[in-house]
Write a protein that holds these residues in place. Sequence first.
Motif, PDB file in Angstrom:
ATOM      1  N   GLY A 130      76.087 -63.122  50.490  1.00 24.91           N
ATOM      2  CA  GLY A 130      76.402 -62.234  49.375  1.00 24.91           C
ATOM      3  C   GLY A 130      77.126 -61.004  49.860  1.00 24.91           C
ATOM      4  N   PRO A 131      77.618 -60.174  48.943  1.00 25.63           N
ATOM      5  CA  PRO A 131      78.384 -58.990  49.324  1.00 25.63           C
ATOM      6  C   PRO A 131      77.540 -57.974  50.089  1.00 25.63           C
ATOM      7  CG  PRO A 131      78.683 -59.518  46.996  1.00 25.63           C
ATOM      8  CD  PRO A 131      77.550 -60.350  47.488  1.00 25.63           C
ATOM      9  N   TYR A 132      78.239 -57.107  50.793  1.00 26.56           N
ATOM     10  CA  TYR A 132      77.597 -56.003  51.494  1.00 26.56           C
ATOM     11  C   TYR A 132      76.768 -55.165  50.513  1.00 26.56           C
ATOM     12  CZ  TYR A 132      77.287 -51.336  53.581  1.00 26.56           C
ATOM     13  OH  TYR A 132      76.845 -50.126  54.034  1.00 26.56           O
ATOM     14  N   SER A 133      75.574 -54.784  50.927  1.00 26.99           N
ATOM     15  CA  SER A 133      74.637 -53.914  50.193  1.00 26.99           C
ATOM     16  C   SER A 133      73.914 -54.621  49.056  1.00 26.99           C
ATOM     17  CB  SER A 133      75.327 -52.645  49.651  1.00 26.99           C
ATOM     18  OG  SER A 133      75.997 -52.887  48.433  1.00 26.99           O
ATOM     19  N   SER A 134      74.020 -55.949  48.973  1.00 25.04           N
ATOM     20  CA  SER A 134      73.327 -56.651  47.886  1.00 25.04           C
ATOM     21  C   SER A 134      71.834 -56.850  48.161  1.00 25.04           C
ATOM     22  CB  SER A 134      73.992 -58.013  47.633  1.00 25.04           C
ATOM     23  OG  SER A 134      73.991 -58.811  48.801  1.00 25.04           O
ATOM     24  N   GLY A 135      71.390 -56.613  49.400  1.00 26.06           N
ATOM     25  CA  GLY A 135      69.961 -56.687  49.701  1.00 26.06           C
ATOM     26  C   GLY A 135      69.522 -57.979  50.369  1.00 26.06           C
ATOM     27  N   LYS A 136      70.401 -58.616  51.107  1.00 29.49           N
ATOM     28  CA  LYS A 136      70.077 -59.901  51.737  1.00 29.49           C
ATOM     29  C   LYS A 136      69.001 -59.771  52.813  1.00 29.49           C
ATOM     30  CE  LYS A 136      74.255 -60.419  53.062  1.00 29.49           C
ATOM     31  NZ  LYS A 136      74.650 -59.090  52.547  1.00 29.49           N
ATOM     32  N   THR A 137      69.130 -58.742  53.655  1.00 29.62           N
ATOM     33  CA  THR A 137      68.156 -58.572  54.735  1.00 29.62           C
ATOM     34  C   THR A 137      66.769 -58.261  54.176  1.00 29.62           C
ATOM     35  OG1 THR A 137      69.892 -57.825  56.240  1.00 29.62           O
ATOM     36  CG2 THR A 137      67.628 -57.253  56.826  1.00 29.62           C
ATOM     37  N   THR A 138      66.719 -57.467  53.125  1.00 26.75           N
ATOM     38  CA  THR A 138      65.443 -57.168  52.483  1.00 26.75           C
ATOM     39  C   THR A 138      64.857 -58.413  51.830  1.00 26.75           C
ATOM     40  OG1 THR A 138      66.201 -54.906  52.077  1.00 26.75           O
ATOM     41  CG2 THR A 138      64.293 -55.661  50.821  1.00 26.75           C
TER      42      THR A 138
END
Length: 671
Positions: A15-23
């Motif tokens: 997904g795009p940068y800052s979408s919260g994937k790592t969280t």
Amino acid sequence: MPDRASAPRVAAIVGPYSSGKTTLMESILLATEAIHRKGTVVDHSTVGDASPEARDREMTVEVNIAQTTYLNGAWTFLDCPGSVEFLQDTFNALAVCDVAVVVCEPDPARAVMLTPMLQFLDSRGIPHMIFINKMENAESSVRAMIEALQLVSARPLVAREIPIREEGKVVGYVDVVSERAYRYQEGQPSALIQIPEALTDRESSQRQDLLEHLADFDDTLLETLLSDVVPPKEDIYQSLARDLSEDLVVPVFFGSAVQDNGIRRLLKALRHEAPTLDETRTRLGLEGQDPIVQVFRTRHAEHVGKLSIARVWSGGLRDGQALGGEKVTGLFTFPAGQQTKGTEVPAGTIVGIGRLESVTTGALINAEMVADPSPRLGPLFALALRTRKQGDDVKLTASLAKLCEEDPSLSVDMNADTGELLLWGQGDIHLQVALARLSRQFHVDVDASRPQVPYKETIRGSVDQQGRFKRQTGGHGQFGDVHLTLRPQPRGAGFVFHDTITGGVVPRQYIPAVEYGVNEYLSRGPLGFPVVDLSVTLTDGSYHVVDSSEQAFRSAAQLAMREGMPKCDPVLLEPILSVEISVPTEATSRAQRALTTRRGQILGFMPKEGWTGWDVVQGYLPQAEMHDLIVELRSATMGVGTFSWTFDHLQELVGRQADDVVEARKAFLAA
């Protein structure tokens, strides 16, 4: 239906940068009890983004790997970079996944940011789900978000949930297949509740929409619906799993990774509907002698050496086993992101393999090397590198080769015209991360600067010029005498050398030396740049029986060139690139303006094939204006605009700009 827990499966979180994937991956690991305390990106305590480069920028700059189990099924989650500058890592990871979870924010205006990812997934038939994250901050409806996403997706989106709202906040959901409602509970699984009466009609309507989408690919289900018979829920789940596996539909879920809402619902969908290992192998057409292994990432670590991270497609793998003509030296798995040594892994597993020195990132291997099917992103941005410590040049070259092996979207080029060592990548942040790794992993520090433009020069006039070299130093002297005719050539014709010598006025054995001398001079003309597109003809000369030599005629040729070239009206040539800029249609005018303000020439624009709502702008652009074009395009398109380029031709540059280039060249050469 196949047993979906029979072999390890892999899900890529994209997904795009800052979408919260790592969280989201952190929440998944907590929900599956792989970890007992949830970290945060801000505190630098997450399982993913553990490298110094990721934590310095608070963004994912490489694929993070974490293995866990859920409902007796083994899973590997690949948290992929969202920035377009690190898409190579993401594309490599998608090559080995069973399913992708596409994460986005609940803002319809930002739906366009998913276009490159959804297009990549659809063009390769990779099954994927969408998870609308950050619902705790949602200002738009889920319905509006799905409508915006449908505009950028080639596959039909099917909403699997309806949000339950109280005082404008999403507090739960209604599952449109099971027809059950759930309320979120902090730190616990959602609680089963009655479907709110206000949502009964909407749930019925949305469920019918879902069934009609599924019936487009299932004749039996279509007949059931036409007969006004309610299909069994088990049939609906089987249809969903089948259509997802064949990339026919895209299920849409929502929740909040920060608040752990909707995570278990997503996990259940993955558990029961994501493709199995066998289904993925069928999709990819993987056949051959076991084991079959695909490398999607390479790491080089000090004191450890090379680690190839791969998926074992079939046959399992043992430490010490032969693979790709080499011996496996060490096997590693990644429980909750930690690297742990093992001795044997089953098919389906993501595994680290030690010391496969000849295996490159993207390689598909079995008993012998087979292929390298992964796509490669073209270079967009370059920096010229120079070592800070004298004597580090060889170390720099070897270290850059390892970086390029880790990330195939990096490339190194020694520019023959400028003499600069260039590192090419996808953007400034991409290269800054690479240089940080170069320093940390390989202990090589460099200074980076904007690359020089490989200007050339040519002539517009002709001249007949004598070059007479005579030197007496005691004993044998040096003597060579040549008459050269210099004439311009058509653009792109290059350099040609002729001779019209008759009567032996220049002995045949000295003519190659004359050509060599001319060629030596052409490396730097009167303006300070390599000379192209001219012809030089040796028409006359003289020699001395004793004092003439190859060196003397070589020097005479250089003298004639040095004196004749300034008389031929030399002119500067700048390289012109053919560029294709890809942007959303609403940004087309900005892309055209970016070309024209950089002295570019627009040749036209057209819809981008296979990309709804996108255009391709074609044109010519001086290479001198290319350096930060990608930065401007991404700034104008929420990070998704890009371009490709090839060298096209050389073009005369005159006036003040040419004078400035020549003066800068003189200063550079003097330094």
